[in-house]
Every structure is written in structure tokens, then in C-alpha cells.
Design a protein around this motif. Structure first.
Motif, PDB file in Angstrom:
ATOM      1  N   THR A  86     -16.099  33.437   2.865  1.00 37.46           N
ATOM      2  CA  THR A  86     -15.963  32.732   1.598  1.00 37.46           C
ATOM      3  C   THR A  86     -16.324  31.264   1.802  1.00 37.46           C
ATOM      4  OG1 THR A  86     -13.620  32.284   1.998  1.00 37.46           O
ATOM      5  CG2 THR A  86     -14.166  34.272   0.737  1.00 37.46           C
ATOM      6  N   ALA A  87     -16.987  30.695   0.814  1.00 39.13           N
ATOM      7  CA  ALA A  87     -17.379  29.290   0.867  1.00 39.13           C
ATOM      8  C   ALA A  87     -17.925  28.904  -0.499  1.00 39.13           C
ATOM      9  CB  ALA A  87     -18.437  29.057   1.950  1.00 39.13           C
ATOM     10  N   ASP A  88     -18.071  27.623  -0.732  1.00 36.61           N
ATOM     11  CA  ASP A  88     -18.745  27.102  -1.911  1.00 36.61           C
ATOM     12  C   ASP A  88     -20.017  26.403  -1.447  1.00 36.61           C
ATOM     13  OD1 ASP A  88     -16.680  27.990  -3.469  1.00 36.61           O
ATOM     14  OD2 ASP A  88     -15.762  26.020  -3.750  1.00 36.61           O
ATOM     15  N   ILE A  89     -21.135  26.763  -2.051  1.00 37.89           N
ATOM     16  CA  ILE A  89     -22.390  26.099  -1.729  1.00 37.89           C
ATOM     17  C   ILE A  89     -22.663  25.059  -2.809  1.00 37.89           C
ATOM     18  CG2 ILE A  89     -24.848  26.369  -1.240  1.00 37.89           C
ATOM     19  CD1 ILE A  89     -24.366  29.303  -0.669  1.00 37.89           C
ATOM     20  N   ALA A  90     -22.766  23.802  -2.417  1.00 37.88           N
ATOM     21  CA  ALA A  90     -23.118  22.748  -3.371  1.00 37.88           C
ATOM     22  C   ALA A  90     -24.621  22.812  -3.623  1.00 37.88           C
ATOM     23  CB  ALA A  90     -22.730  21.382  -2.821  1.00 37.88           C
ATOM     24  N   MET A  91     -25.003  23.009  -4.881  1.00 31.16           N
ATOM     25  CA  MET A  91     -26.400  23.142  -5.264  1.00 31.16           C
ATOM     26  C   MET A  91     -26.832  21.898  -6.042  1.00 31.16           C
ATOM     27  SD  MET A  91     -26.984  26.222  -4.056  1.00 31.16           S
ATOM     28  CE  MET A  91     -28.550  26.686  -4.805  1.00 31.16           C
ATOM     29  N   VAL A  92     -28.012  21.396  -5.746  1.00 31.22           N
ATOM     30  CA  VAL A  92     -28.536  20.220  -6.447  1.00 31.22           C
ATOM     31  C   VAL A  92     -30.024  20.393  -6.674  1.00 31.22           C
ATOM     32  CG1 VAL A  92     -28.924  17.728  -6.352  1.00 31.22           C
ATOM     33  CG2 VAL A  92     -26.811  18.668  -5.460  1.00 31.22           C
ATOM     34  N   GLY A  93     -30.479  20.006  -7.846  1.00 35.60           N
ATOM     35  CA  GLY A  93     -31.899  20.025  -8.154  1.00 35.60           C
ATOM     36  C   GLY A  93     -32.421  18.616  -8.307  1.00 35.60           C
ATOM     37  N   PRO A  94     -33.713  18.410  -8.128  1.00 33.93           N
ATOM     38  CA  PRO A  94     -34.286  17.074  -8.301  1.00 33.93           C
ATOM     39  C   PRO A  94     -34.330  16.686  -9.777  1.00 33.93           C
ATOM     40  CG  PRO A  94     -36.025  18.673  -7.927  1.00 33.93           C
ATOM     41  CD  PRO A  94     -34.719  19.410  -7.735  1.00 33.93           C
ATOM     42  N   ARG A  95     -34.445  15.408 -10.023  1.00 38.08           N
ATOM     43  CA  ARG A  95     -34.578  14.923 -11.400  1.00 38.08           C
ATOM     44  C   ARG A  95     -36.049  15.079 -11.795  1.00 38.08           C
ATOM     45  NH1 ARG A  95     -30.767  12.069 -14.021  1.00 38.08           N
ATOM     46  NH2 ARG A  95     -29.716  11.539 -12.066  1.00 38.08           N
ATOM     47  N   GLU A  96     -36.420  16.301 -12.115  1.00 31.51           N
ATOM     48  CA  GLU A  96     -37.806  16.616 -12.471  1.00 31.51           C
ATOM     49  C   GLU A  96     -37.814  17.477 -13.722  1.00 31.51           C
ATOM     50  OE1 GLU A  96     -39.594  18.549  -9.163  1.00 31.51           O
ATOM     51  OE2 GLU A  96     -39.614  16.769  -7.884  1.00 31.51           O
ATOM     52  N   ASN A  97     -38.451  16.993 -14.771  1.00 29.23           N
ATOM     53  CA  ASN A  97     -38.565  17.750 -16.019  1.00 29.23           C
ATOM     54  C   ASN A  97     -39.664  17.147 -16.868  1.00 29.23           C
ATOM     55  OD1 ASN A  97     -36.209  15.596 -16.375  1.00 29.23           O
ATOM     56  ND2 ASN A  97     -37.147  15.892 -18.401  1.00 29.23           N
ATOM     57  N   PRO A  98     -40.289  17.952 -17.716  1.00 31.35           N
ATOM     58  CA  PRO A  98     -41.229  17.381 -18.679  1.00 31.35           C
ATOM     59  C   PRO A  98     -40.432  16.674 -19.769  1.00 31.35           C
ATOM     60  CG  PRO A  98     -40.914  19.702 -19.114  1.00 31.35           C
ATOM     61  CD  PRO A  98     -40.165  19.407 -17.840  1.00 31.35           C
ATOM     62  N   ALA A  99     -41.104  15.892 -20.597  1.00 31.43           N
ATOM     63  CA  ALA A  99     -40.435  15.290 -21.745  1.00 31.43           C
ATOM     64  C   ALA A  99     -39.890  16.412 -22.630  1.00 31.43           C
ATOM     65  CB  ALA A  99     -41.400  14.415 -22.530  1.00 31.43           C
ATOM     66  N   ILE A 100     -38.640  16.284 -23.079  1.00 31.34           N
ATOM     67  CA  ILE A 100     -37.992  17.331 -23.882  1.00 31.34           C
ATOM     68  C   ILE A 100     -37.757  16.775 -25.287  1.00 31.34           C
ATOM     69  CG2 ILE A 100     -35.994  18.845 -24.090  1.00 31.34           C
ATOM     70  CD1 ILE A 100     -35.607  18.566 -21.057  1.00 31.34           C
ATOM     71  N   PRO A 101     -38.387  17.355 -26.306  1.00 29.66           N
ATOM     72  CA  PRO A 101     -38.248  16.821 -27.672  1.00 29.66           C
ATOM     73  C   PRO A 101     -36.855  17.070 -28.235  1.00 29.66           C
ATOM     74  CG  PRO A 101     -39.447  18.889 -27.699  1.00 29.66           C
ATOM     75  CD  PRO A 101     -39.254  18.542 -26.254  1.00 29.66           C
ATOM     76  N   LYS A 102     -36.531  16.379 -29.326  1.00 26.59           N
ATOM     77  CA  LYS A 102     -35.280  16.628 -30.029  1.00 26.59           C
ATOM     78  C   LYS A 102     -35.218  18.093 -30.434  1.00 26.59           C
ATOM     79  CE  LYS A 102     -35.112  11.984 -32.081  1.00 26.59           C
ATOM     80  NZ  LYS A 102     -35.066  11.226 -33.362  1.00 26.59           N
ATOM     81  N   GLY A 103     -34.099  18.742 -30.130  1.00 25.26           N
ATOM     82  CA  GLY A 103     -33.938  20.147 -30.481  1.00 25.26           C
ATOM     83  C   GLY A 103     -34.712  21.105 -29.603  1.00 25.26           C
ATOM     84  N   GLY A 104     -35.408  20.585 -28.589  1.00 32.32           N
ATOM     85  CA  GLY A 104     -36.210  21.439 -27.713  1.00 32.32           C
ATOM     86  C   GLY A 104     -35.377  22.120 -26.640  1.00 32.32           C
ATOM     87  N   ALA A 105     -35.941  23.165 -26.054  1.00 36.18           N
ATOM     88  CA  ALA A 105     -35.258  23.891 -24.982  1.00 36.18           C
ATOM     89  C   ALA A 105     -35.100  22.976 -23.772  1.00 36.18           C
ATOM     90  CB  ALA A 105     -36.032  25.135 -24.607  1.00 36.18           C
ATOM     91  N   MET A 106     -33.908  23.001 -23.174  1.00 37.42           N
ATOM     92  CA  MET A 106     -33.673  22.214 -21.972  1.00 37.42           C
ATOM     93  C   MET A 106     -34.460  22.821 -20.815  1.00 37.42           C
ATOM     94  SD  MET A 106     -31.699  19.547 -22.309  1.00 37.42           S
ATOM     95  CE  MET A 106     -30.852  19.227 -20.779  1.00 37.42           C
ATOM     96  N   VAL A 107     -35.064  21.962 -20.023  1.00 33.75           N
ATOM     97  CA  VAL A 107     -35.809  22.402 -18.847  1.00 33.75           C
ATOM     98  C   VAL A 107     -35.113  21.804 -17.628  1.00 33.75           C
ATOM     99  CG1 VAL A 107     -38.012  22.407 -17.647  1.00 33.75           C
ATOM    100  CG2 VAL A 107     -37.952  22.460 -20.160  1.00 33.75           C
ATOM    101  N   LEU A 108     -34.562  22.678 -16.775  1.00 32.86           N
ATOM    102  CA  LEU A 108     -33.799  22.235 -15.605  1.00 32.86           C
ATOM    103  C   LEU A 108     -34.524  22.630 -14.335  1.00 32.86           C
ATOM    104  CD1 LEU A 108     -30.246  23.304 -16.805  1.00 32.86           C
ATOM    105  CD2 LEU A 108     -31.331  21.085 -17.052  1.00 32.86           C
TER     106      LEU A 108
END
Length: 412
Positions: A86-108
Motif C-alpha cells: 500500500t502507498a500513495d503515489i503523488a501525481m503531477v502534470g506539467p502546466r501545458e494546455n491550449p487556450a481554453i475558451p469560456k465554456g470550453g472543455a477543460m484540457v489537462l
């Protein structure tokens, strides 16, 4: 490290509730997160393997408030390890995304982490809570139903060859909740947090001299020049035996925040009181160097590695936990106190003359005293923002130099 091989991934989906920052005035959002988890299909005890968490659908969209510019959104989360270990893996992603318009789908972006395998058998990986950071604000997301394990690693005891890699799906939290998500990290974060089992090595075992601690998510209450803030940071404590003492290194795994202003060289300096427990008591003072280069507005701000010397004051099993953190910047001081003790490293120690055991510990870095820590259980409050970001305002040197709003506009 386990070698990667051909991978396959299957999608997992689950109900998720995302809570935006209170200051946004937005209501919580209930949605569906869809993810894929990639991990080796087989490995051996002792292997450290890479794990990737890929979002294929976020639980909500970008609110109709602002356009999120490119490279402004960063996810982080926790992947639960169960089964043979048992363990917890800390997960992190880079700050990388296209421009996201108002009301647009989040891109993670894809989140990455590592886990060291310590026991033979089936090891399962299951997504847990995650956070989205935008403009130094956090949206916190958590499953609202039992999540199925999304990847299984078959771990053998030992004498097999290199593990083959295959990808199995795993639910991954995604959220586009508010235009203000969470954990702060450098845009090209290269050292993704890894979940390493807590080391409980003996100072005399096989002549071992290097001891690697477990990455722990430490909940802090920070007193800043303009108010208080609850935050959480991934921290790891390592040690190297040096005679009867230990050289201690405290590492923050990830960026603290993006710099809210242009900061000159030699203007940001961290220190910490590492808390001793188990057989020993007291604290060990560690310090990090000030920044050697100027930091430009928007660039990643990190806490430098802090070092000090631990001279054991007791014989037995002694623990080391991240304690009070102090960050000095441009004449201001931010003090962060953990709300619960999180043991990162355990050592089998031998008492040394004038060692640490007691109410205070003197080290090469200075003298400090211990204090009680209230166990409040605070978790998942985002990455540490050591310069005192509260309600979008940053104070440096006692003067409001500008307002840090979703548009990153300078008022003055």
C-alpha cells in the motif's frame, strides 16, 4: 527502473464532485471523469516503475468567466496503491494546455509519478482525489463513488528478467471546475513526485549510508504578511550517514508557485525545523540557499533543497517529519506550520554525546525548539504558496506591488 514495453490502455469513468475556490462564488460541479492509467504489466521487487495518468474527459468545463490562456492549467493528484503493498503515489502534470475558451472543455496534461515495488504479488492502482491549479487557485475534485482499480502490476520476487510494460486503464480525476484550479508547479516540472516506501534502515545494516525517505503530502497552515492560508506540499527527507551523525536533505517535490513579481537574486531563502520522533525528540534546523538568479514574473518559484545535520540523542527507531517552514522574501516572512505530523524517514539511531534528544536541537544551522502539532487531518489543499497569496493579492516587502487576478493584470 522497469523498462517500458508495448502498452495498451482502457478507459475508466467515474462520478466526480469538484469544488472551486470559495472566492470564485461558483457552486460545486458533479460530473464524470474519464481516464487511462498506464503502468508496467509485470515487474520485480525492488523496481521503481513509472506510472502515467491520462485524462480523456474532465468532470466539468471551463466556466463562462474568462478564457484560460495556453499553459495556465496544471493538474496534480493521488493514485492509491493496494494489494501486495500500500502507498500513495503523488501525481503531477506539467502546466501545458491550449487556450481554453469560456465554456470550453477543460484540457489537462498527463500526470506522472513513480512507485518503488516492495512486495511480490498483484499491486493495483486506483485514482483518488486530484486538484486543478489555475492562477495559483485550486479546484479540488474527488470521486463520489467507489472507483475500480484501473491497473494491476504483477510483481515477482526477483530472479526474472526486466519487467515488461503494458498499460491498463485507470480512472483519473479531471476537472474543469472553475477558472481557478490548484497545485502550483513549474511549467516544465521535470521531477515528478515519486512514492517511495518509507525507509526504516539501520545505521549499521550492511554498512548502509544513504537513506531515502517517503514522499509525504504535508498540510500546512501559513501565516503570511496579509493573512492565513491552508495549503499542502509534497516533501521528502533523505539522509546520509556521516560518522555518528546524519547529513539531512529536505526536498520540495515541485514548484511552490509562479513568481508574482520580478525577484532579484539572493532575495528568497527557506528554512525548516525537522521534527524528531520515535526514540528521539527535538528538532533539526535545515536551511536552503537563496536564489542565485533573478526570477522573472510568471517563472516557477521553487523551495531550494534545505540541508542540516542530525546528531542522534537516543538509541532506537527515530523518525523525521517536515516541521515549521519559514520563507523570507524581500524583507517579509511567511511561516507555515504543519497541522499533522507526517513521517518521511525512519532511522535506527545510536545515541551520540550532546545529541538531539530533548526539547531543542542545536545543529550547524542553528537552534530550534519543538512544539505540539494539532492533528486536524487537513488534506488536498494545493501546493504551498510561500509568499502569501490570499484572495488574489501578493504583498512583498510590506507593499502591495500588484494584484494577481485571473487576467494577470497589473493594477499599478
Amino acid at each position: 527502473m522497469a523498462a517500458a514495453g508495448p502498452a495498451q490502455a482502457a478507459e475508466v469513468s467515474y462520478a466526480t464532485k469538484c469544488v472551486p475556490p470559495a472566492a470564485s462564488g461558483l457552486d460545486p460541479v458533479n460530473g464524470t471523469t474519464k481516464v487511462e492509467i498506464t503502468a508496467p504489466a509485470t515487474a520485480k521487487v525492488g523496481d521503481e516503475v513509472d506510472v502515467v495518468w491520462k485524462f480523456t474527459q474532465a468532470a466539468s468545463k471551463n466556466p463562462d468567466l474568462i478564457v484560460l490562456p495556453a499553459n495556465s492549467v496544471q493538474p496534480s493528484g493521488v493514485l492509491k496503491v493496494a494489494g501486495a503493498q500500500t502507498a500513495d503515489i503523488a501525481m503531477v502534470g506539467p502546466r501545458e494546455n491550449p487556450a481554453i475558451p469560456k465554456g470550453g472543455a477543460m484540457v489537462l496534461s498527463d500526470m506522472k509519478g513513480k512507485v518503488k515495488l516492495t512486495a511480490a504479488g498483484d499491486v493495483t492502482l486506483t485514482p483518488d482525489a486530484y486538484t486543478i491549479n489555475v492562477y495559483e487557485t485550486d479546484t479540488k475534485c474527488a470521486p463520489t463513488e467507489t472507483v475500480q482499480s484501473s491497473a494491476t502490476i504483477k510483481v515477482t520476487a526477483g530472479d526474472t528478467g526486466s519487467p515488461s510494460t503494458s498499460t491498463s486503464p485507470t480512472p483519473t480525476p479531471t476537472d474543469s471546475e472553475s477558472a481557478t484550479p490548484t497545485p502550483t508547479e513549474s511549467d516544465d516540472e521535470s521531477e515528478s513526485p515519486s512514492s517511495t516506501p518509507s525507509s526504516t534502515p539501520s545505521a549499521t545494516d550492511s554498512g548502509q549510508t544513504d537513506f531515502t525517505g517517503k514522499l509525504v503530502q504535508v498540510p500546512y497552515k501559513c501565516v503570511t504578511p496579509i493573512g492565513d492560508k491552508d495549503v499542502t506540499s509534497p516533501i521528502q527527507i533523505n539522509a546520509t550517514k556521516n560518522g555518528g551523525s546524519y547529513d539531512i536533505t529536505v526536498q520540495f517535490k515541485g514548484s511552490v508557485m509562479n513568481s508574482p513579481a520580478d525577484l532579484p537574486a539572493d532575495s528568497v531563502k527557506p528554512s525548516m525545523e525537522v521534527v524528531l520522533g520515535g526514540s528521539d525528540s527535538g528538532t533539526v534546523h535545515v536551511e536552503g540557499p537563496a536564489n542565485t538568479d533573478p526570477i522573472t514574473t510568471g517563472d516557477a518559484m521553487t523551495i531550494s533543497d534545505m540541508t542540516g545535520t542530525y546528531k542522534p540523542g537516543a538509541t532506537g527507531e527515530s523518525t523525521l517529519s517536515p516541521g515549521v517552514l519559514t520563507v523570507s522574501a524581500l524583507g517579509t516572512t511567511t511561516t507555515c506550520t504543519p497541522t499533522t505530523t507526517m513521517v518521511s524517514l525512519t532511522l535506527d539511531t545510536e545515541e551520540q554525546a550532546s545529541g538531539a534528544s530533548g526539547s531543542s536541537t542545536t545543529t550547524s544551522g542553528g537552534t530550534s525548539t519543538t512544539g505540539g502539532l494539532a492533528n486536524t487531518g487537513a488534506e488536498n489543499d494545493g501546493a504551498l504558496k510561500a509568499l502569501g497569496l490570499v484572495s488574489g493579492t501578493v504583498i512583498l516587502a510590506g507593499v502591495a506591488v500588484f494584484t494577481f487576478m485571473p487576467g494577470r493584470r497589473r493594477l499599478r
